[in-house]
Design an enzyme around this catalytic site. Sequence first.
Site, PDB file in Angstrom:
ATOM      1  N   GLU A 123       0.831  -1.205   0.000  1.00 43.57           N
ATOM      2  CA  GLU A 123       0.000   0.000   0.000  1.00 43.57           C
ATOM      3  C   GLU A 123       0.866   1.256   0.000  1.00 43.57           C
ATOM      4  O   GLU A 123       2.036   1.219   0.355  1.00 43.57           O
ATOM      5  CB  GLU A 123      -0.912   0.014   1.220  1.00 43.57           C
ATOM      6  N   LYS A 136      -5.212  -2.810  14.318  1.00 40.20           N
ATOM      7  CA  LYS A 136      -4.669  -1.832  15.253  1.00 40.20           C
ATOM      8  C   LYS A 136      -5.387  -1.944  16.589  1.00 40.20           C
ATOM      9  O   LYS A 136      -6.613  -2.035  16.645  1.00 40.20           O
ATOM     10  CB  LYS A 136      -4.795  -0.434  14.667  1.00 40.20           C
TER      11      LYS A 136
END
Length: 301
Positions: free
Chosen positions: A26, A157
Amino acid sequence: MTDLHIRVGPEVAEAQRAGRPVVALESTIVAHGLPRPENLRVAREIEEAVRAAGAVPATIGMIDGELLVGLDDAQLTRLATADGVAKLSVRDLPVAAAAAVDGATTVAATSAVAVAAGIRVFATGGLGGVHREAYDESNDLITLARTPITVVCAGVKSILDVGATLERLETLGVPVLGYGTRRFPGFYITDAGFDLDWSVETPEQVAAVMAAQRAQGVHIGGLVVANPLPLAEQLDPELHDRTLAEGLTRLRSEGITGKAVTPFLLAHFHAATEGASLAVNIRIILRNADLAARIAVAAAT
């Protein structure tokens, strides 16, 4: 190769013609996820980690409205150093193309573009997921449910609602494999507190799951490989928990919601841990790039 305004760079195109393994990367981590000037240095190190493990890196992004699969160094530098680079999820891609902007692709957008370009393995840091307190779900999850790509990550996360995120992945039919573990990692920390049904020990075992998924054809979606940090490399759990609690308190007091939550909390972690969380973040993506490349090599043999 050009298809639907997606251009594959020469190194990636040559690798595909030769049947060599390719790993998608990414560009959001480059443009938005890491501070300057570390972002460009780390982006280059990520690509080198993929090459060192035997695969070809394909960092994905948008330049002047054109989606590029395999940014060259000048394009990578442009996204890392320019102001105003758009953050692009899947829904943003056609609008950004029409506006001819520069953009960095999220996990969701990178996954979708990678598969459109014929790439099946993707390395990132951590997935998006379901946020705490107010319901807000990352597009990463629904995109994985309908995009046949293997994503190597350090879980989600820890600022997110990890349990709710795992429930959504189950509902959406996305398998989650723990790499060398039966516990789901929490990005900065090795163990987020949730069991996993399945684990694997080698890249070859991941490749076997990928092959079985394709052969069955029952559910054409993604596969998550959760690759935890070793205990010695994680952020100190006590520091993590204290920093997260402080950040969530600030969120409520300052009325921060929606898309602003994740960048706010990540910036808070960086400041409150005096850069320790950034160092952990960099270790995560380099380890995941290495593992993704080894999986791509195993899948190509």
